[in-house]
Design a protein around this motif. Structure first.
Motif, short mmCIF file in Angstrom:
data_model
loop_
_atom_site.label_atom_id
_atom_site.label_comp_id
_atom_site.label_asym_id
_atom_site.label_seq_id
_atom_site.Cartn_x
_atom_site.Cartn_y
_atom_site.Cartn_z
N THR A 1 1.25 -1.02 0.06
CA THR A 1 0.23 0.31 0.15
C THR A 1 0.76 1.20 -0.09
O THR A 1 0.26 2.41 0.10
CB THR A 1 -0.90 0.01 1.24
OG1 THR A 1 -0.14 -0.15 2.81
CG2 THR A 1 -2.32 -0.78 1.11
N ARG B 1 2.63 4.68 -0.75
CA ARG B 1 2.23 5.29 -2.06
C ARG B 1 4.04 6.71 -1.84
O ARG B 1 3.18 6.90 -3.29
CB ARG B 1 0.72 5.87 -1.73
CG ARG B 1 -0.62 5.98 -1.49
CD ARG B 1 -0.41 5.23 -3.04
NE ARG B 1 -1.50 4.57 -2.67
CZ ARG B 1 -2.05 3.38 -4.07
NH1 ARG B 1 -1.65 4.07 -5.61
NH2 ARG B 1 -2.80 2.66 -3.99
N CYS C 1 -2.76 -7.50 -5.71
CA CYS C 1 -1.56 -7.59 -6.01
C CYS C 1 -1.42 -5.32 -6.62
O CYS C 1 -3.19 -5.10 -6.56
CB CYS C 1 -0.91 -8.12 -7.84
SG CYS C 1 -0.90 -9.77 -7.50
N ARG C 2 -0.45 -4.94 -6.80
CA ARG C 2 -0.20 -3.62 -7.60
C ARG C 2 0.53 -3.67 -8.66
O ARG C 2 1.12 -4.70 -9.85
CB ARG C 2 0.66 -3.03 -6.64
CG ARG C 2 -0.30 -2.17 -5.87
CD ARG C 2 -0.69 -1.00 -5.59
NE ARG C 2 0.27 -0.53 -6.30
CZ ARG C 2 0.92 0.78 -5.57
NH1 ARG C 2 1.11 0.64 -4.62
NH2 ARG C 2 0.58 2.00 -6.13
N CYS C 3 -0.92 -3.23 -9.97
CA CYS C 3 -0.32 -3.48 -10.91
C CYS C 3 -0.11 -1.57 -12.16
O CYS C 3 -1.00 -0.58 -11.92
CB CYS C 3 -1.37 -4.08 -11.90
SG CYS C 3 -2.62 -5.08 -11.75
N GLU C 4 0.27 -2.19 -12.56
CA GLU C 4 0.86 -0.82 -14.49
C GLU C 4 0.70 -0.77 -15.23
O GLU C 4 1.21 -1.92 -15.86
CB GLU C 4 2.62 0.17 -13.61
CG GLU C 4 2.20 1.12 -12.86
CD GLU C 4 3.60 1.63 -12.65
OE1 GLU C 4 4.24 1.55 -13.44
OE2 GLU C 4 3.83 2.30 -11.31
N PHE D 1 7.29 3.39 -3.69
CA PHE D 1 6.48 3.36 -4.38
C PHE D 1 6.45 4.98 -4.78
O PHE D 1 7.17 5.22 -3.59
CB PHE D 1 5.35 2.29 -4.10
CG PHE D 1 4.83 0.98 -4.07
CD1 PHE D 1 3.84 0.47 -4.84
CD2 PHE D 1 5.74 -0.03 -2.83
CE1 PHE D 1 4.61 -0.44 -4.80
CE2 PHE D 1 5.56 -0.70 -3.01
CZ PHE D 1 5.08 -1.43 -4.43
#
Length: 259
Positions: free
Chosen positions: A3, A5, A55-58, A112
Motif C-alpha cells: 500500500t 504511496r 497485487c499492484r499493477c501498472e 512506490f
C-alpha cells in the motif's frame, strides 16, 4: 497487501512480473485495445479475485507490470496462476485476437511513489522481458507463452522447494540488454525441447575465475602420488571433473502439475 504511496517510505520486498504481448505494434488501434482488455481479463482470471486484489499493477501499453506481495505464495503464482494463464491463452486460438505472452519474473525491493512503482528489481524484470532469449523462445514455442526468471529467483524456487514448481524445467540463458549482463532461467510450458534449444544457443556457461580451471579441482600434495587414471607430478596437478547441475533432479511434469 502493498500500500505505500510515497518515495520516502521504505521499499517493500515483492515478486515482480512483467508481461509483454507478442506482435502488438503491427495491430490496428482497435485490435490493440481489444488485446489490452483481454490481457487484463486473462490475468485476473488466472490469479483469482483475492490474489489479484492483493497485487499492484501498472499498465505498460503492450503489457502489464504486476507486483505481487509476499503474502501471495510463489507456488500459487508459478504452480497455479501462470499455468492457468498459459492454458487460457491456448484456448484463445479458436477466437480472435490471438494473444501470446512473454513473461519475466524477478524478486526484490520495490519502491512506490505517487507516480507508480520503480527500483532496481523492477528495472531488472523489464530487462529480462526485453531480452533476445525470451523473444526467441516465444517465437519458436508450440504454445502461447514463455517465462524467464532471474537467477536469484530461480535459486529461491530451487532451494525452498515450492510445491508445484520444478526447477529442472528451467534452463540457463545469458541476458544482455543495455547495461544488464546476467544469467536467467527459461521455461517454455509443455515445450521443453524449445527451452533447451534456446539455452544451447544463448548460454556460454559460467565465467572462469583467474587461475582456476572451470569444473575442476586443484591439488597440492607436496610429493608425487597416484590417483585413478592420473599422476600428481612435482606435487601439483589440476584435475578436471565433469560439472553436475545444482538443481534437484526430476522429470518435467505435464499439465496438472508444473509445466
Amino acid at each position: 497487501m502493498i500500500t505505500p504511496r510515497t518515495a520516502t517510505e521504505a521499499p517493500r520486498h515483492a515478486l515482480v512480473l512483467v508481461t509483454d504481448v507478442e506482435a502488438f505494434s503491427p495491430r490496428s488501434d482497435v485490435e490493440q485495445m481489444r488485446v489490452r482488455e483481454d490481457l487484463y481479463r486473462e490475468l485476473r482470471a488466472a490469479f483469482g479475485p483475492q490474489a489479484w486484489r492483493a497485487c499492484r499493477c501498472e499498465d505498460r501499453g503492450d503489457g502489464v507490470l504486476v507486483v505481487v506481495p509476499p503474502d501471495v505464495p510463489k507456488a500459487a503464482v508459478f504452480g497455479e496462476a501462470l499455468p492457468a494463464l498459459d492454458a487460457a491463452l491456448a484456448c484463445r486460438r479458436r477466437g480472435d485476437p490471438t494473444l501470446r505472452l512473454r513473461v519475466a519474473a524477478h524478486a526484490g525491493d520495490v519502491r512506490f511513489d505517487e507516480h507508480g512503482m520503480g527500483g532496481h528489481a523492477v528495472n531488472h524484470a523489464f530487462r529480462l522481458a526485453q531480452s533476445e532469449p525470451l523473444r526467441a523462445a516465444l517465437a519458436r514455442a508450440r504454445g502461447d507463452s514463455a517465462l524467464l526468471v532471474s537467477d536469484a529467483l530461480h535459486e529461491t524456487l530451487a532451494h525452498d522447494g515450492h510445491p508445484g514448481v520444478d526447477p529442472a524445467a528451467f534452463h540457463p540463458v545469458d541476458v544482455e540488454v543495455k547495461e544488464t549482463r546476467a544469467r536467467a532461467w527459461l521455461h517454455v510450458p509443455d515445450d521443453d525441447a524449445t527451452a533447451r534449444q534456446i539455452s544451447a544457443a544463448h548460454h556460454t556457461g559460467r565465467e572462469r575465475r583467474p587461475g582456476r580451471t572451470e569444473g575442476g579441482v586443484s591439488l597440492n600434495a607436496g610429493r608425487d602420488l597416484s590417483l585413478t587414471d592420473a599422476t600428481v607430478a612435482n606435487g601439483d596437478v589440476n584435475a578436471t571433473a565433469p560439472q553436475r547441475g545444482w538443481w534437484r533432479g526430476g522429470a518435467q511434469r505435464r499439465r496438472g502439475g508444473t509445466r
